[in-house]
Write a protein that holds these residues in place. Structure first.
Motif, PDB file in Angstrom:
ATOM      1  N   UNK A  24       0.823  -1.211   0.000  1.00 17.57           N
ATOM      2  CA  UNK A  24       0.000   0.000   0.000  1.00 17.57           C
ATOM      3  C   UNK A  24       0.857   1.261   0.000  1.00 17.57           C
ATOM      4  N   UNK A  25       2.129   1.130   0.366  1.00 13.11           N
ATOM      5  CA  UNK A  25       3.037   2.279   0.404  1.00 13.11           C
ATOM      6  C   UNK A  25       3.835   2.432  -0.891  1.00 13.11           C
ATOM      7  N   UNK A  26       3.711   1.474  -1.794  1.00 10.37           N
ATOM      8  CA  UNK A  26       4.434   1.557  -3.060  1.00 10.37           C
ATOM      9  C   UNK A  26       3.856   2.668  -3.935  1.00 10.37           C
ATOM     10  N   UNK A  27       4.701   3.205  -4.788  1.00  9.20           N
ATOM     11  CA  UNK A  27       4.275   4.269  -5.700  1.00  9.20           C
ATOM     12  C   UNK A  27       4.643   3.897  -7.126  1.00  9.20           C
ATOM     13  N   UNK A  28       3.816   4.321  -8.106  1.00  7.19           N
ATOM     14  CA  UNK A  28       4.161   4.030  -9.503  1.00  7.19           C
ATOM     15  C   UNK A  28       5.361   4.868  -9.945  1.00  7.19           C
ATOM     16  N   UNK A  29       6.126   4.313 -10.860  1.00 12.64           N
ATOM     17  CA  UNK A  29       7.327   4.990 -11.348  1.00 12.64           C
ATOM     18  C   UNK A  29       6.975   6.290 -12.077  1.00 12.64           C
ATOM     19  N   UNK A  30       5.909   6.239 -12.873  1.00 12.80           N
ATOM     20  CA  UNK A  30       5.461   7.437 -13.593  1.00 12.80           C
ATOM     21  C   UNK A  30       3.975   7.308 -13.931  1.00 12.80           C
ATOM     22  N   UNK A  31       3.410   8.321 -14.510  1.00 10.42           N
ATOM     23  CA  UNK A  31       1.965   8.325 -14.777  1.00 10.42           C
ATOM     24  C   UNK A  31       1.561   7.351 -15.886  1.00 10.42           C
ATOM     25  N   UNK A  32       2.487   6.967 -16.760  1.00  4.93           N
ATOM     26  CA  UNK A  32       2.142   6.037 -17.838  1.00  4.93           C
ATOM     27  C   UNK A  32       1.879   4.621 -17.340  1.00  4.93           C
ATOM     28  N   UNK A  33       2.448   4.254 -16.222  1.00  3.40           N
ATOM     29  CA  UNK A  33       2.263   2.897 -15.694  1.00  3.40           C
ATOM     30  C   UNK A  33       1.232   2.853 -14.575  1.00  3.40           C
ATOM     31  N   UNK A  34       0.558   3.967 -14.328  1.00  6.38           N
ATOM     32  CA  UNK A  34      -0.358   4.071 -13.191  1.00  6.38           C
ATOM     33  C   UNK A  34      -1.469   3.017 -13.215  1.00  6.38           C
ATOM     34  N   UNK A  35      -2.106   2.773 -14.362  1.00  6.67           N
ATOM     35  CA  UNK A  35      -3.215   1.804 -14.398  1.00  6.67           C
ATOM     36  C   UNK A  35      -2.729   0.379 -14.153  1.00  6.67           C
ATOM     37  N   UNK A  36      -1.607  -0.004 -14.754  1.00  6.25           N
ATOM     38  CA  UNK A  36      -1.029  -1.338 -14.529  1.00  6.25           C
ATOM     39  C   UNK A  36      -0.638  -1.489 -13.064  1.00  6.25           C
ATOM     40  N   UNK A  37      -0.040  -0.451 -12.535  1.00  9.75           N
ATOM     41  CA  UNK A  37       0.387  -0.445 -11.143  1.00  9.75           C
ATOM     42  C   UNK A  37      -0.812  -0.638 -10.212  1.00  9.75           C
TER      43      UNK A  37
END
Length: 134
Positions: free
Chosen positions: A73-86
């Motif tokens: 729950x504390x992880x963050x996506x690398x960038x906005x392009x991978x947000x949905x997969x993340x």
């Protein structure tokens, strides 16, 4: 006639037992794929370090899974392009459950060393592999 009914019941029960194990293994393998996918999309620099359970004994598996779920729950996506997969990957990992064996584990989440998100996910994958083998 009684023998035939008994045989049918025995056959049915044994076939159910055989199909249950492969279903769980397939579920765990899907979790491994999800973790690997998440490793490629997680932000690993300038982020909070996470408590990472390692070298687990069997009675601590349930506690470790709980620690990993809290950490994801504390992880963050690398960038906005991978947000949905993340986001999809995090949802899958949040729903994962492992049956509680009833034995108490001596260690808590906070007793484990803090590591980077990618190391955290690699340890989570090792835990799932251990569950598959057991």
């Amino acid at each position: 006639m009684e023998r035939m009914i008994l045989f049918c019941m025995l056959f049915f029960c044994s076939s159910m037992a055989l199909t249950a194990a492969p279903h769980k293994i397939a579920k765990y393998k899907q979790l491994l794929k999800t973790i690997k996918r998440l490793e490629n999309t997680v932000k690993d620099k300038d982020v909070e370090l996470l408590y990472t359970p390692e070298n687990l004994v069997d009675e601590c598996l349930f506690t470790a899974v709980t620690c990993f779920q809290k950490g994801t729950l504390k992880l963050q996506p690398e960038n906005s392009q991978v947000h949905s997969t993340f986001t999809q990957s995090i949802e899958i990992l949040k729903r994962f459950t492992l049956s509680n064996p009833g034995k108490q584990c001596e260690s808590s989440c906070e007793s484990y060393e803090k590591k980077t998100p990618k190391e955290f996910l690699k340890s989570f994958a090792k835990l799932i592999q251990k569950v598959i083998k057991s």
